[in-house]
Design a protein around this motif. Structure first.
Motif, PDB file in Angstrom:
ATOM      1  N   GLY A   3     -22.642   5.878 -11.572  1.00 41.11           N
ATOM      2  CA  GLY A   3     -21.218   6.139 -11.777  1.00 41.11           C
ATOM      3  C   GLY A   3     -20.436   6.099 -10.480  1.00 41.11           C
ATOM      4  N   ASP A   4     -19.142   6.335 -10.608  1.00 41.25           N
ATOM      5  CA  ASP A   4     -18.253   6.314  -9.445  1.00 41.25           C
ATOM      6  C   ASP A   4     -17.136   7.325  -9.693  1.00 41.25           C
ATOM      7  N   ALA A   5     -17.151   8.419  -8.927  1.00 38.30           N
ATOM      8  CA  ALA A   5     -16.176   9.480  -9.158  1.00 38.30           C
ATOM      9  C   ALA A   5     -14.740   8.969  -9.064  1.00 38.30           C
ATOM     10  N   ALA A   6     -14.510   7.986  -8.204  1.00 33.58           N
ATOM     11  CA  ALA A   6     -13.135   7.491  -8.045  1.00 33.58           C
ATOM     12  C   ALA A   6     -12.641   6.808  -9.322  1.00 33.58           C
ATOM     13  N   GLN A   7     -13.564   6.484 -10.222  1.00 33.74           N
ATOM     14  CA  GLN A   7     -13.151   5.807 -11.450  1.00 33.74           C
ATOM     15  C   GLN A   7     -13.141   6.737 -12.655  1.00 33.74           C
ATOM     16  N   LYS A   8     -13.205   8.051 -12.407  1.00 38.61           N
ATOM     17  CA  LYS A   8     -13.200   8.979 -13.550  1.00 38.61           C
ATOM     18  C   LYS A   8     -11.794   9.047 -14.131  1.00 38.61           C
ATOM     19  N   VAL A   9     -11.650   8.653 -15.359  1.00 39.87           N
ATOM     20  CA  VAL A   9     -10.311   8.649 -15.942  1.00 39.87           C
ATOM     21  C   VAL A   9     -10.164   9.669 -17.064  1.00 39.87           C
ATOM     22  N   SER A  10     -11.263  10.224 -17.553  1.00 40.99           N
ATOM     23  CA  SER A  10     -11.132  11.170 -18.659  1.00 40.99           C
ATOM     24  C   SER A  10     -10.958  12.580 -18.097  1.00 40.99           C
ATOM     25  N   SER A  11     -10.468  13.491 -18.956  1.00 41.15           N
ATOM     26  CA  SER A  11     -10.287  14.861 -18.477  1.00 41.15           C
ATOM     27  C   SER A  11     -11.458  15.727 -18.916  1.00 41.15           C
TER      28      SER A  11
ATOM     29  N   ALA B 218      -6.772  -1.703  -2.718  1.00 41.09           N
ATOM     30  CA  ALA B 218      -7.090  -0.663  -3.699  1.00 41.09           C
ATOM     31  C   ALA B 218      -7.645   0.575  -2.997  1.00 41.09           C
ATOM     32  N   HIS B 219      -8.524   0.353  -2.065  1.00 37.11           N
ATOM     33  CA  HIS B 219      -9.110   1.497  -1.372  1.00 37.11           C
ATOM     34  C   HIS B 219      -8.052   2.185  -0.502  1.00 37.11           C
ATOM     35  N   GLY B 220      -7.216   1.386   0.136  1.00 33.64           N
ATOM     36  CA  GLY B 220      -6.125   1.937   0.961  1.00 33.64           C
ATOM     37  C   GLY B 220      -5.232   2.820   0.107  1.00 33.64           C
ATOM     38  N   MET B 221      -4.907   2.343  -1.096  1.00 29.27           N
ATOM     39  CA  MET B 221      -4.042   3.136  -1.979  1.00 29.27           C
ATOM     40  C   MET B 221      -4.718   4.455  -2.344  1.00 29.27           C
ATOM     41  N   LEU B 222      -6.013   4.380  -2.628  1.00 30.11           N
ATOM     42  CA  LEU B 222      -6.753   5.593  -2.981  1.00 30.11           C
ATOM     43  C   LEU B 222      -6.708   6.598  -1.832  1.00 30.11           C
ATOM     44  N   MET B 223      -6.943   6.109  -0.626  1.00 30.36           N
ATOM     45  CA  MET B 223      -6.988   7.010   0.516  1.00 30.36           C
ATOM     46  C   MET B 223      -5.606   7.564   0.844  1.00 30.36           C
ATOM     47  N   ASP B 224      -4.558   6.735   0.672  1.00 36.00           N
ATOM     48  CA  ASP B 224      -3.184   7.215   0.936  1.00 36.00           C
ATOM     49  C   ASP B 224      -2.825   8.385   0.048  1.00 36.00           C
ATOM     50  N   ASN B 225      -3.416   8.431  -1.139  1.00 37.38           N
ATOM     51  CA  ASN B 225      -2.940   9.388  -2.137  1.00 37.38           C
ATOM     52  C   ASN B 225      -3.972  10.428  -2.525  1.00 37.38           C
ATOM     53  N   LEU B 226      -4.997  10.582  -1.685  1.00 38.31           N
ATOM     54  CA  LEU B 226      -6.054  11.523  -2.060  1.00 38.31           C
ATOM     55  C   LEU B 226      -5.483  12.896  -2.340  1.00 38.31           C
ATOM     56  N   PHE B 227      -5.843  13.440  -3.457  1.00 40.15           N
ATOM     57  CA  PHE B 227      -5.340  14.750  -3.829  1.00 40.15           C
ATOM     58  C   PHE B 227      -6.393  15.790  -3.505  1.00 40.15           C
TER      59      PHE B 227
ATOM     60  N   SER C 203      -6.676   7.198 -10.329  1.00 44.28           N
ATOM     61  CA  SER C 203      -7.969   6.587 -10.650  1.00 44.28           C
ATOM     62  C   SER C 203      -7.786   5.425 -11.624  1.00 44.28           C
ATOM     63  N   ARG C 204      -6.902   5.610 -12.603  1.00 42.91           N
ATOM     64  CA  ARG C 204      -6.690   4.550 -13.594  1.00 42.91           C
ATOM     65  C   ARG C 204      -6.170   3.285 -12.916  1.00 42.91           C
ATOM     66  N   LEU C 205      -5.211   3.470 -12.016  1.00 45.09           N
ATOM     67  CA  LEU C 205      -4.643   2.305 -11.338  1.00 45.09           C
ATOM     68  C   LEU C 205      -5.704   1.652 -10.439  1.00 45.09           C
ATOM     69  N   TYR C 206      -6.493   2.495  -9.796  1.00 41.18           N
ATOM     70  CA  TYR C 206      -7.552   1.981  -8.922  1.00 41.18           C
ATOM     71  C   TYR C 206      -8.572   1.179  -9.729  1.00 41.18           C
TER      72      TYR C 206
ATOM     73  N   PHE D  85       2.511   5.597  -5.528  1.00 44.32           N
ATOM     74  CA  PHE D  85       1.132   5.368  -5.093  1.00 44.32           C
ATOM     75  C   PHE D  85       1.030   4.148  -4.174  1.00 44.32           C
ATOM     76  N   LEU D  86       1.964   3.186  -4.386  1.00 42.88           N
ATOM     77  CA  LEU D  86       1.842   1.917  -3.657  1.00 42.88           C
ATOM     78  C   LEU D  86       2.608   1.916  -2.341  1.00 42.88           C
ATOM     79  N   GLU D  87       3.408   2.965  -2.150  1.00 43.45           N
ATOM     80  CA  GLU D  87       4.321   2.986  -1.013  1.00 43.45           C
ATOM     81  C   GLU D  87       3.664   2.571   0.309  1.00 43.45           C
ATOM     82  N   GLY D  88       2.547   3.206   0.626  1.00 47.30           N
ATOM     83  CA  GLY D  88       1.914   2.946   1.916  1.00 47.30           C
ATOM     84  C   GLY D  88       1.310   1.554   2.018  1.00 47.30           C
ATOM     85  N   GLN D  89       1.189   0.866   0.915  1.00 52.48           N
ATOM     86  CA  GLN D  89       0.489  -0.418   0.921  1.00 52.48           C
ATOM     87  C   GLN D  89       1.429  -1.616   0.756  1.00 52.48           C
ATOM     88  N   LEU D  90       2.716  -1.326   0.504  1.00 60.34           N
ATOM     89  CA  LEU D  90       3.620  -2.440   0.206  1.00 60.34           C
ATOM     90  C   LEU D  90       3.634  -3.480   1.320  1.00 60.34           C
TER      91      LEU D  90
END
Ligand SMILES: Nc1ncnc2c1ncn2[C@@H]1O[C@H](COP(=O)(O)OP(=O)(O)OP(=O)(O)O)[C@@H](O)[C@H]1O
Length: 850
Positions: free
Chosen positions: A523-531, A565-574, A705-708, A729-734
């Motif tokens: 699996g991949d935690a970054a791809q978890k989309v369910s609650s 995609a990875h840049g976006m994930l890292m920019d927005n890590l919660f 995660s869904r967008l990623y 989410f995309l701001e830092g990557q535009l």
């Protein structure tokens, strides 16, 4: 004696065999020759071609008959490297492409190819490579120490000129730069490195530099007697004379659609295929690192290891199961295929329930992922207390609290129900009252939790009443029989395990006896989309640290796509994401290929975006008949997209879709999981849509995660599209995206009529135009989207005063039939304002006046 095959060798052999006739005979001859090559005496008797081969050092070509078919090998110090088998012209092309191939070994005796020009000043004797896509200076693609190695000793101005070269540099310009280097060996090394970097073959350039620095040696340079050569990313030892090997080649030649990894697993992946684990094991991998590939291969390897025993592969939904089953059928030999079962989890539950509750089959019959499409409507009907069922009133207090904080309570509570059902066993729901709600951030006190449990009970009753069960319902239904589940598989492998819940894992635990190699999760935690609640240890599946591994090299996405995609994930890590147990974002290593810069295209409206996206996807499909293109639309549920897809005559990805025979596919973000497409177009990536502004900010990570997930489905091209402001989410990557208007990008001549955007659930439920909000009672209004964010005081007043009944006390209105009636009376009869109180009245007016 080592015989090693180059990574695409087997592919060339099976391709030749598949052509049939004389080509097939040639391939069969190659298989015989491979065996003879091991024996020096027999080797000498094999028919070497007349003309030598000067494009590759130490190459020996054998004549396979069939009008010029050839087997290309490299032979060095008694080692045989099988490189390519093919018809005459294909061999010629391959040799051109692989000109300069030189076999070297690293410090671990792993075999590494290095591409080296013989004479860089002569176009016939130097590497020839096409240009890639990167917009970065070529040398900057290298690690610092490799940059330093090629620049060593160069004059500053020359180093600067080399450092500034981009993909636009021509062969001659590279030569001119290199001519200025004094050291002859360095000249060729820099020339080759720049050629390889220009095609974005960073691994190739790195290997070439390592050859230059002496980190990689030629076999003949080894001081001691030559040791055993180890497998690498590029070359693997094979037992060419084994029956198994021959059967595999035949098997692949019979299958039209095998994938490259089926022929050549990387050592990092192969390790997990072969490993022996004392108990449950887990591989966490970045997107596209070959987790599914490992699951398939490992399942096959386990059937070989445990003859006569069954192996089960579980995944989330039917389409993913179909995909995996196809892979198994292609990669596994016939004799083991029958012992591998591939099932979506719900279907496994279904089977058990048919057995344990034969009288209820109808209820569980309807359980498919598809049922979600109507379950959305049933949920709304239940939640909003329609059709004279007022059970959901138990949820009113929680509802009011959530909406007054700007949260879409209807969705949040439904997700909370999923969380409860995935965290607690059906007979033990009270445990929820005191549990830590991992992944859920909105605080809920004991009273609220009591209400939620009551609400959940009535929701489950409602589902039974109307004859549907959802995904979690079926796992819960089976849980009642958990003690009856006997181990029936030797091993269970789970793909996309991050989206399985704790209860699911408890059921899985029962399927297999505790033993070595019992459960294997990918699996991949970054791809978890369910609650869902997700805890392996709570399910008795604790994975010891020594059995938890990582895969970080991505094979799927072009460097540009993964970087984005990875840049976006890292920019927005919660923070909330990081606090989740087991959660870890892995740093990916990039695939060794580049692609076009991802696009960011905008249009005036969603309708324009959709029209342009569909037109573009269709034209891409026409241009490349092998390409699959997915249009993922943000902000709409699968159910809402159904009619849209139907109108466009395009299939919708819904967990059941068979993608065969379709080139352009529509999807929501979530359902793209597990698939991959040549081109992904993600529409409606707008502010106010992603993340959903009506979910708690702290839980926006699920949308991230869904967008990623959707972004990392793109192999070659990624298009992000929106109207208005882009998703934050995309701001830092535009700045890393090529930005255009859609109309500019697809050409002005296409004057496209906008498409009608997908209808919302409310429009789908009622054909009639939406009701005027002011005609509603307080209770009705508070269920509308419009009421989200309504201040708590106003919520309370609306419930109490706008009850749907008109009541007059001593000549003054005291309750109202509708909001408009209350507005009218409070305007004209100041006395009845008192019921609202001064603050309440002010808020009431302000809210509805706006
Ligand atoms: N050894 C390999 N050599 C070449 N390509 C590979 C290799 N392993 C995997 N791939 C390719 O990489 C892509 C991703 O593989 P796979 O779907 O197994 O990854 P995954 O980790 O399950 O991805 P995700 O989690 O994003 O769904 C596929 O196109 C697959 O064919």
């Amino acid at each position: 004696m080592n015989v090693l095959e180059y990574k695409n060798y087997r592919k060339s052999l099976t391709a030749l065999r598949r052509r049939g006739g004389r080509f097939q005979k040639a391939a069969e001859k190659a298989i015989v020759y491979q065996d003879d090559l091991k024996d020096e005496r027999l080797r000498k008797k094999l028919p070497v071609t007349n003309h030598g081969e000067n494009r590759i050092d130490k190459a020996v070509k054998y004549d396979l008959g069939g009008n010029g078919c050839r087997l290309v090998t490299v032979q060095d110090n008694g080692r045989i490297f099988l490189c390519f088998a093919g018809a005459h012209d294909d061999v010629d092309k391959w040799l051109d492409k692989n000109r300069g191939l030189t076999i070297r070994v690293d410090e671990g005796n792993r075999v590494i190819p290095s591409f080296e020009s013989k004479d860089y000043t002569n176009p016939e004797e130097r590497l020839q490579r096409d240009a890639g896509y990167t917009d970065k200076p070529l040398v900057s693609l290298l690690q610092q120490r490799h940059q330093d190695a090629i620049m060593k000793g160069l004059a500053w101005s020359l180093a600067k000129a080399i450092g500034e070269a981009t993909v636009e540099v021509s062969d001659d310009e590279i030569q001119q730069l290199v001519d200025r280097i004094e050291d002859l060996v360095q000249q060729t090394a820099v020339f080759d490195a720049l050629m390889l970097l220009r095609e974005e073959n960073i691994d190739g350039a790195t290997n070439r530099i390592r050859a230059f620095t002496g980190e990689l040696c030629k076999l003949g340079d080894q001081e001691q007697s030559l040791p055993y050569l180890e497998d690498s990313e590029y070359f693997q030892n094979v037992d060419v004379s084994s029956e198994h090997y021959q059967k595999l080649i035949e098997n692949f030649a019979r299958n039209a659609d095998y994938k490259d990894w089926m022929l050549f697993m990387r050592p990092a992946q192969q390790r997990f295929v072969d490993a022996d684990y004392a108990g449950p094991a887990k591989v966490t991998g970045v997107s596209g690192s070959g987790k599914t590939a490992v699951v398939v291969r490992r399942a096959i390897a386990l059937t070989e290891r445990y003859p006569d025993q069954q192996v089960l592969v579980l995944t989330l939904n039917r389409s993913l199961a179909v995909l995996i089953e196809e892979l198994v059928n292609t990669a596994a030999l016939e004799e083991v295929r029958d012992r591998i079962e591939v099932l979506p989890f719900f279907m496994l539950c279904q089977r058990f329930l048919y057995q344990f509750e034969p009288d209820n089959t109808r209820l569980y019959d309807d359980v498919t992922w598809k049922s979600r499409e109507h379950i959305d409507a049933i949920w709304r009907e239940y939640y909003r207390c329609e059709l004279h069922n007022y059970d959901a009133r138990a949820l009113q207090k929680v509802h009011d609290s959530l909406i007054s904080r700007g949260i879409d309570a209807e969705s949040y509570i439904r997700e909370e129900f999923d969380w409860i059902r995935s965290a607690t066993a059906p007979g033990n729901r009270d445990a929820y009252l005191s549990m830590e709600r991992t992944g859920r951030t909105y605080p809920l006190d004991a009273n609220f939790r009591q209400d939620l449990l009551r609400g959940l009970e009535s929701w489950e009753r409602k589902m039974t009443f109307v004859g549907v069960t959802d995904y979690l319902g079926i796992a819960n239904a089976l849980y009642h029989h958990i003690d009856k589940i006997e181990p029936r598989y030797r091993c269970v492998l789970v793909d996309e395990s991050q989206d399985f819940g704790t209860i699911d894992f408890q059921l899985i635990r029962r399927l297999v006896a505790e033993d070595s190699n019992d459960v294997f999760l990918c699996g991949d935690a970054a791809q978890k989309v369910s609650s869902k609640h997700h805890s392996l240890s709570d399910a008795g599946l604790a994975v010891a640290g020594s059995r938890s591994h990582k895969l970080v090299l991505n094979y799927r996405n072009s460097r540009q796509i993964l970087e984005l995609a990875h840049g976006m994930l890292m920019d927005n890590l919660f923070n909330e994401m990081l606090q989740i147990h087991d959660f870890e974002i892995l740093d990916p290593e990039y695939a060794n290929f580049g692609g076009p810069t991802p696009l960011f295209l905008s249009a005036a409206s969603l309708g324009d975006e959709l029209a342009a996206a569909v037109t573009y996807a269709k034209s891409e499909a026409e241009e490349n008949s092998a390409a699959k293109i997915c249009i993922a639309i943000c902000g709409f549920s699968e159910h809402e997209l159904e009619a849209f897809a139907q109108n466009q005559r395009l299939p919708l990805l819904n967990g059941e879709t068979d993608l065969k025979g379709h080139q352009v596919i529509v999807s929501d973000l979530e359902n793209t999981k597990g698939f991959e497409f040549h081109c992904m177009i993600i529409v409606n990536c707008a502010d106010g849509v992603v993340p959903n502004p009506r979910a708690p900010v702290e839980e926006a990570f699920r949308d991230l995660s869904r967008l990623y997930v959707a972004m990392t489905r793109a192999r070659h091209q990624l298009v992000l599209s929106c109207c208005g402001a882009p998703s934050p989410f995309l701001e830092g990557q535009l700045k890393h995206l090529s930005q255009y208007l859609w109309e500019e990008y697809i050409g002005q001549e296409q004057d496209l009529a906008p498409l009608e955007p997908p209808k919302r659930l409310e429009q789908l439920r009622h054909d009639t135009p939406p009701r005027d909000i002011l005609s509603m009672t307080g209770e009705e209004y508070l269920y509308q989207e419009d009421a989200i964010g309504c201040p708590a005081l106003l919520v309370e007043k609306l419930r109490k005063l706008v009850t749907g009944k008109s009541r007059i006390v001593q000549g003054t209105p005291a309750e109202w039939r509708s909001i408009s009636a209350a507005l009218k009376d409070t305007r004209s009869k100041p006395r009845c304002r008192q019921l609202f109180g001064p603050e309440g009245y002010r808020v009431f007016r302000e809210w509805f006046d706006n």
